[in-house]
Design a protein around this motif. Sequence first.
Motif, PDB file in Angstrom:
ATOM      1  N   ALA A 121       0.947  -1.546  -0.189  1.00  0.00           N
ATOM      2  CA  ALA A 121       0.124  -0.037   0.075  1.00  0.00           C
ATOM      3  C   ALA A 121       0.864   1.344  -0.111  1.00  0.00           C
ATOM      4  N   TYR A 122       0.185   2.203  -0.250  1.00  0.00           N
ATOM      5  CA  TYR A 122       1.043   3.530   0.244  1.00  0.00           C
ATOM      6  C   TYR A 122       0.416   4.214   1.399  1.00  0.00           C
ATOM      7  N   ALA A 123       0.743   5.097   1.368  1.00  0.00           N
ATOM      8  CA  ALA A 123       0.031   6.268   3.269  1.00  0.00           C
ATOM      9  C   ALA A 123       1.818   7.545   3.594  1.00  0.00           C
ATOM     10  N   GLY A 124       0.762   8.307   4.454  1.00  0.00           N
ATOM     11  CA  GLY A 124       1.458   9.287   4.202  1.00  0.00           C
ATOM     12  C   GLY A 124       1.908  10.393   3.903  1.00  0.00           C
ATOM     13  N   GLY A 125       1.468  10.020   2.394  1.00  0.00           N
ATOM     14  CA  GLY A 125       1.356  11.531   1.826  1.00  0.00           C
ATOM     15  C   GLY A 125       0.357  12.080   1.225  1.00  0.00           C
ATOM     16  N   GLN A 126       0.490  13.036   0.144  1.00  0.00           N
ATOM     17  CA  GLN A 126      -0.965  13.931   0.069  1.00  0.00           C
ATOM     18  C   GLN A 126      -1.524  14.191  -0.644  1.00  0.00           C
ATOM     19  N   THR A 127      -1.369  13.220  -1.741  1.00  0.00           N
ATOM     20  CA  THR A 127      -1.674  12.470  -3.205  1.00  0.00           C
ATOM     21  C   THR A 127      -2.986  12.046  -2.779  1.00  0.00           C
ATOM     22  N   ALA A 128      -4.265  11.318  -2.799  1.00  0.00           N
ATOM     23  CA  ALA A 128      -5.407  10.891  -2.996  1.00  0.00           C
ATOM     24  C   ALA A 128      -5.653   9.835  -4.099  1.00  0.00           C
ATOM     25  N   ASN A 129      -5.763   9.132  -3.795  1.00  0.00           N
ATOM     26  CA  ASN A 129      -5.269   7.450  -4.412  1.00  0.00           C
ATOM     27  C   ASN A 129      -4.498   7.645  -5.294  1.00  0.00           C
ATOM     28  N   PRO A 130      -3.155   7.675  -4.852  1.00  0.00           N
ATOM     29  CA  PRO A 130      -2.012   7.750  -5.625  1.00  0.00           C
ATOM     30  C   PRO A 130      -1.468   6.595  -6.703  1.00  0.00           C
ATOM     31  N   THR A 131      -1.123   6.234  -8.090  1.00  0.00           N
ATOM     32  CA  THR A 131      -0.344   5.657  -8.868  1.00  0.00           C
ATOM     33  C   THR A 131       0.905   4.869  -7.845  1.00  0.00           C
ATOM     34  N   TYR A 132       1.410   3.672  -8.397  1.00  0.00           N
ATOM     35  CA  TYR A 132       2.320   3.418  -8.278  1.00  0.00           C
ATOM     36  C   TYR A 132       3.662   4.340  -9.206  1.00  0.00           C
ATOM     37  N   GLU A 133       3.351   4.786  -9.965  1.00  0.00           N
ATOM     38  CA  GLU A 133       3.993   5.990 -11.336  1.00  0.00           C
ATOM     39  C   GLU A 133       4.254   7.146  -9.934  1.00  0.00           C
ATOM     40  N   GLN A 134       3.141   7.925  -9.723  1.00  0.00           N
ATOM     41  CA  GLN A 134       3.205   8.387  -8.743  1.00  0.00           C
ATOM     42  C   GLN A 134       4.432   9.029  -7.761  1.00  0.00           C
ATOM     43  N   VAL A 135       3.787   7.561  -6.680  1.00  0.00           N
ATOM     44  CA  VAL A 135       4.780   7.404  -5.642  1.00  0.00           C
ATOM     45  C   VAL A 135       6.228   7.935  -5.662  1.00  0.00           C
ATOM     46  N   CYS A 136       6.302   6.854  -6.786  1.00  0.00           N
ATOM     47  CA  CYS A 136       7.326   6.622  -7.594  1.00  0.00           C
ATOM     48  C   CYS A 136       8.820   7.760  -7.611  1.00  0.00           C
ATOM     49  N   LEU A 154      -1.004   6.767  11.574  1.00  0.00           N
ATOM     50  CA  LEU A 154      -1.576   6.636  10.170  1.00  0.00           C
ATOM     51  C   LEU A 154      -2.362   7.119   9.445  1.00  0.00           C
ATOM     52  N   ASN A 155      -2.366   7.996   8.732  1.00  0.00           N
ATOM     53  CA  ASN A 155      -2.651   8.964   7.608  1.00  0.00           C
ATOM     54  C   ASN A 155      -3.112   8.395   5.897  1.00  0.00           C
ATOM     55  N   ASN A 156      -3.952   8.967   4.965  1.00  0.00           N
ATOM     56  CA  ASN A 156      -4.318   9.061   3.715  1.00  0.00           C
ATOM     57  C   ASN A 156      -3.565   7.749   3.638  1.00  0.00           C
ATOM     58  N   TYR A 157      -4.136   6.354   3.867  1.00  0.00           N
ATOM     59  CA  TYR A 157      -3.790   4.867   3.606  1.00  0.00           C
ATOM     60  C   TYR A 157      -4.162   4.573   2.054  1.00  0.00           C
ATOM     61  N   TYR A 158      -3.997   4.068   1.406  1.00  0.00           N
ATOM     62  CA  TYR A 158      -3.878   3.794  -0.128  1.00  0.00           C
ATOM     63  C   TYR A 158      -3.270   2.435  -0.459  1.00  0.00           C
ATOM     64  N   GLN A 159      -4.556   1.072  -1.113  1.00  0.00           N
ATOM     65  CA  GLN A 159      -4.472  -0.365  -0.796  1.00  0.00           C
ATOM     66  C   GLN A 159      -2.657   0.497  -2.595  1.00  0.00           C
ATOM     67  N   ALA A 160      -2.268  -0.368  -2.587  1.00  0.00           N
ATOM     68  CA  ALA A 160      -1.467   0.165  -3.626  1.00  0.00           C
ATOM     69  C   ALA A 160      -2.907  -1.369  -4.646  1.00  0.00           C
ATOM     70  N   GLU A 161      -1.866  -1.212  -6.197  1.00  0.00           N
ATOM     71  CA  GLU A 161      -2.665  -1.740  -7.010  1.00  0.00           C
ATOM     72  C   GLU A 161      -2.741  -2.874  -7.214  1.00  0.00           C
ATOM     73  N   ASP A 162      -3.265  -3.918  -7.646  1.00  0.00           N
ATOM     74  CA  ASP A 162      -3.655  -5.291  -7.604  1.00  0.00           C
ATOM     75  C   ASP A 162      -2.057  -6.126  -7.744  1.00  0.00           C
ATOM     76  N   TYR A 163      -1.920  -5.806  -8.970  1.00  0.00           N
ATOM     77  CA  TYR A 163      -0.584  -6.248  -9.670  1.00  0.00           C
ATOM     78  C   TYR A 163       0.962  -6.365  -8.611  1.00  0.00           C
ATOM     79  N   HIS A 164       0.823  -5.755  -7.653  1.00  0.00           N
ATOM     80  CA  HIS A 164       1.568  -5.516  -6.266  1.00  0.00           C
ATOM     81  C   HIS A 164       1.581  -6.725  -4.909  1.00  0.00           C
ATOM     82  N   GLN A 165       0.187  -6.981  -5.090  1.00  0.00           N
ATOM     83  CA  GLN A 165      -0.084  -7.851  -3.909  1.00  0.00           C
ATOM     84  C   GLN A 165       0.592  -9.417  -4.232  1.00  0.00           C
ATOM     85  N   ASP A 166       1.321  -9.581  -3.115  1.00  0.00           N
ATOM     86  CA  ASP A 166       2.281 -11.121  -3.336  1.00  0.00           C
ATOM     87  C   ASP A 166       2.945 -10.758  -4.674  1.00  0.00           C
TER      88      ASP A 166
END
Length: 179
Positions: A33-48, A135-147
């Motif tokens: 997942a992603y957490a702690g930032g200010q962007t809502a519903n971030p993508t992996y590319e945005q986080v990177c 904990l703030n601004n928690y968003y689960q990462a895209e499905d392809y990152h799971q497992d």
Amino acid sequence: MANIQHATLAGGCFWCIESAFNSIEGVISAFSAYAGGQTANPTYEQVCDGTTGHAEVVRVNFDADKISYRDILEVFFALHNPTQINRQGNDIGTQYRSEIFFHDNEQKKVAEQIIDEIELEEIWSSPVVTEITALNNYYQAEDYHQDYFSKNPQNQYCNMVVAPKLAKFKKKFASLLKS
């Protein structure tokens, strides 16, 4: 009835951390997942790109009657280097910072105690820089990152980084592994 609790932890690449926690007895599930930032519903590319303020995190859902939050944190501190600011190995950027996102004041207290103990025992030659944040601004990462690791064992990063880290982890924490 299970005593389900949650831990949200940032310690570098979430593929490494997630794979380790999913192999521990008492852990019901671990999700990238992603957490702690200010962007809502971030993508992996945005986080990177490092501009969202989010860290790559793992949400660990565990049965506290089988494994304690303290045990979860002890594993967490063994899985990464908590003295590196905004990096783990070759993964560099604020998204790879070391951070514990607490869910309640008891978790905050336990996290502070463990960091104090690590510092007193001088386990690391440098000070621990792990942040402890609500904990703030928690968003689960895209499905392809799971497992990801178990689904992509041929991936070069998984072979060079994740696999050796997991092997070391499994040797050290053999008594905690699912049978």
